[in-house]
Design a protein around this motif. Structure first.
Motif, PDB file in Angstrom:
ATOM      1  N   THR A  35      12.503  10.234  -0.315  1.00 58.76           N
ATOM      2  CA  THR A  35      11.995  11.416   0.373  1.00 58.76           C
ATOM      3  C   THR A  35      12.142  12.662  -0.498  1.00 58.76           C
ATOM      4  N   VAL A  36      11.123  13.502  -0.459  1.00 58.86           N
ATOM      5  CA  VAL A  36      11.177  14.811  -1.096  1.00 58.86           C
ATOM      6  C   VAL A  36      11.079  15.869  -0.001  1.00 58.86           C
ATOM      7  N   TYR A  37      11.798  16.964  -0.211  1.00 62.02           N
ATOM      8  CA  TYR A  37      11.879  18.009   0.789  1.00 62.02           C
ATOM      9  C   TYR A  37      11.379  19.344   0.222  1.00 62.02           C
ATOM     10  N   LEU A  38      10.928  20.206   1.121  1.00 66.04           N
ATOM     11  CA  LEU A  38      10.638  21.587   0.758  1.00 66.04           C
ATOM     12  C   LEU A  38      11.294  22.469   1.813  1.00 66.04           C
ATOM     13  N   SER A  39      12.368  23.149   1.430  1.00 67.52           N
ATOM     14  CA  SER A  39      13.041  24.079   2.322  1.00 67.52           C
ATOM     15  C   SER A  39      12.430  25.453   2.114  1.00 67.52           C
ATOM     16  N   MET A  40      12.002  26.052   3.194  1.00 69.25           N
ATOM     17  CA  MET A  40      11.272  27.317   3.130  1.00 69.25           C
ATOM     18  C   MET A  40      12.009  28.362   3.971  1.00 69.25           C
ATOM     19  N   ASN A  41      12.401  29.438   3.335  1.00 70.32           N
ATOM     20  CA  ASN A  41      13.094  30.537   4.013  1.00 70.32           C
ATOM     21  C   ASN A  41      12.276  31.815   3.887  1.00 70.32           C
TER      22      ASN A  41
ATOM     23  N   SER B 120      12.534  29.973   9.064  1.00 73.34           N
ATOM     24  CA  SER B 120      12.723  28.902   8.084  1.00 73.34           C
ATOM     25  C   SER B 120      12.161  27.589   8.607  1.00 73.34           C
ATOM     26  N   LEU B 121      11.761  26.742   7.673  1.00 77.61           N
ATOM     27  CA  LEU B 121      11.315  25.391   7.979  1.00 77.61           C
ATOM     28  C   LEU B 121      11.733  24.482   6.842  1.00 77.61           C
ATOM     29  N   ARG B 122      11.861  23.192   7.153  1.00 79.23           N
ATOM     30  CA  ARG B 122      12.041  22.203   6.100  1.00 79.23           C
ATOM     31  C   ARG B 122      10.987  21.119   6.274  1.00 79.23           C
ATOM     32  N   LEU B 123      10.180  20.944   5.249  1.00 74.64           N
ATOM     33  CA  LEU B 123       9.190  19.885   5.234  1.00 74.64           C
ATOM     34  C   LEU B 123       9.785  18.644   4.563  1.00 74.64           C
ATOM     35  N   SER B 124       9.359  17.480   5.036  1.00 71.87           N
ATOM     36  CA  SER B 124       9.785  16.213   4.450  1.00 71.87           C
ATOM     37  C   SER B 124       8.562  15.405   4.073  1.00 71.87           C
ATOM     38  N   CYS B 125       8.707  14.616   3.035  1.00 71.09           N
ATOM     39  CA  CYS B 125       7.641  13.695   2.621  1.00 71.09           C
ATOM     40  C   CYS B 125       8.298  12.374   2.242  1.00 71.09           C
ATOM     41  N   GLU B 126       8.063  11.376   3.055  1.00 75.19           N
ATOM     42  CA  GLU B 126       8.631  10.051   2.807  1.00 75.19           C
ATOM     43  C   GLU B 126       7.608   9.182   2.088  1.00 75.19           C
ATOM     44  N   ALA B 127       8.043   8.550   1.017  1.00 74.10           N
ATOM     45  CA  ALA B 127       7.171   7.665   0.236  1.00 74.10           C
ATOM     46  C   ALA B 127       7.396   6.223   0.662  1.00 74.10           C
TER      47      ALA B 127
ATOM     48  N   GLN C 103       0.852  -1.190   0.000  1.00 73.84           N
ATOM     49  CA  GLN C 103       0.000   0.000   0.000  1.00 73.84           C
ATOM     50  C   GLN C 103       0.891   1.244   0.000  1.00 73.84           C
ATOM     51  N   VAL C 104       0.582   2.137  -0.934  1.00 73.29           N
ATOM     52  CA  VAL C 104       1.387   3.346  -1.073  1.00 73.29           C
ATOM     53  C   VAL C 104       0.973   4.381  -0.029  1.00 73.29           C
ATOM     54  N   GLN C 105       1.962   4.995   0.582  1.00 73.74           N
ATOM     55  CA  GLN C 105       1.721   6.090   1.528  1.00 73.74           C
ATOM     56  C   GLN C 105       2.732   7.201   1.301  1.00 73.74           C
ATOM     57  N   LEU C 106       2.274   8.426   1.491  1.00 70.34           N
ATOM     58  CA  LEU C 106       3.150   9.589   1.537  1.00 70.34           C
ATOM     59  C   LEU C 106       2.993  10.194   2.927  1.00 70.34           C
ATOM     60  N   VAL C 107       4.090  10.283   3.655  1.00 68.54           N
ATOM     61  CA  VAL C 107       4.029  10.734   5.042  1.00 68.54           C
ATOM     62  C   VAL C 107       4.802  12.042   5.174  1.00 68.54           C
ATOM     63  N   GLU C 108       4.059  13.131   5.386  1.00 65.14           N
ATOM     64  CA  GLU C 108       4.689  14.443   5.524  1.00 65.14           C
ATOM     65  C   GLU C 108       5.040  14.707   6.973  1.00 65.14           C
ATOM     66  N   SER C 109       6.051  15.535   7.171  1.00 67.65           N
ATOM     67  CA  SER C 109       6.421  15.984   8.503  1.00 67.65           C
ATOM     68  C   SER C 109       7.153  17.315   8.391  1.00 67.65           C
ATOM     69  N   GLY C 110       7.299  17.983   9.540  1.00 63.05           N
ATOM     70  CA  GLY C 110       8.082  19.210   9.580  1.00 63.05           C
ATOM     71  C   GLY C 110       7.278  20.479   9.750  1.00 63.05           C
ATOM     72  N   GLY C 111       5.981  20.406   9.629  1.00 63.23           N
ATOM     73  CA  GLY C 111       5.177  21.600   9.805  1.00 63.23           C
ATOM     74  C   GLY C 111       5.103  22.011  11.271  1.00 63.23           C
ATOM     75  N   GLU C 112       5.129  23.316  11.516  1.00 59.37           N
ATOM     76  CA  GLU C 112       5.031  23.836  12.877  1.00 59.37           C
ATOM     77  C   GLU C 112       4.743  25.330  12.822  1.00 59.37           C
ATOM     78  N   VAL C 113       4.678  25.938  13.991  1.00 59.63           N
ATOM     79  CA  VAL C 113       4.483  27.385  14.085  1.00 59.63           C
ATOM     80  C   VAL C 113       5.855  28.060  14.079  1.00 59.63           C
ATOM     81  N   VAL C 114       6.002  29.071  13.226  1.00 55.86           N
ATOM     82  CA  VAL C 114       7.279  29.780  13.100  1.00 55.86           C
ATOM     83  C   VAL C 114       6.993  31.272  12.945  1.00 55.86           C
ATOM     84  N   GLN C 115       7.926  32.092  13.370  1.00 57.24           N
ATOM     85  CA  GLN C 115       7.751  33.535  13.228  1.00 57.24           C
ATOM     86  C   GLN C 115       8.079  33.975  11.803  1.00 57.24           C
ATOM     87  N   ALA C 116       7.478  35.058  11.394  1.00 54.66           N
ATOM     88  CA  ALA C 116       7.780  35.629  10.074  1.00 54.66           C
ATOM     89  C   ALA C 116       9.278  35.872   9.954  1.00 54.66           C
TER      90      ALA C 116
END
Length: 117
Positions: A77-83, A17-24, A1-14
């Protein structure tokens, strides 16, 4: 069974930076194009960034120069680095995998990113 599991989201100040991950799980990851989408309350889901099997990338105008999408095929895994995060980046962020054919289209459950001003 295919799953995509995201992580890394949280509360941050303006400005932060954050980095999101998605493991397949359960797919041949290297054969998929991958995307990050986001959906803010009361708004439609929008494409934020995409990366192909050959690592060609593209971005929404609103995040160009601030966000970077990358993939690690060895870790499935795919990442999204956000600055330089802004309050308008607040949304649920979703991972999307697009494979060979319409039956190979998968979404993750989403991870919440909240940017406080």
């Amino acid at each position: 069974q295919v799953q995509l599991v995201e992580s890394g989201g949280e509360v941050v100040q303006a400005g932060g930076s954050l980095r999101l991950s998605c493991e397949a799980i359960g797919m041949v990851f290297k054969f998929y194009d991958l995307e990050w989408h986001r959906q803010a309350p009361g708004q439609q889901r929008e494409l934020v960034a995409a990366i192909t099997m050959t690592s060609t990338t593209r971005y929404a105008d609103s995040v160009k120069g601030r966000f970077t999408i990358s993939r690690n095929n060895a870790k499935d895994t795919v990442y999204l680095s956000m600055n330089s995060l802004r309050p308008e980046d607040t949304a649920v962020y979703y991972c999307h995998a697009k494979g060979p054919g319409p039956d190979h289209d998968y979404w993750g459950q989403g991870t919440q990113v909240t940017v406080s001003s």
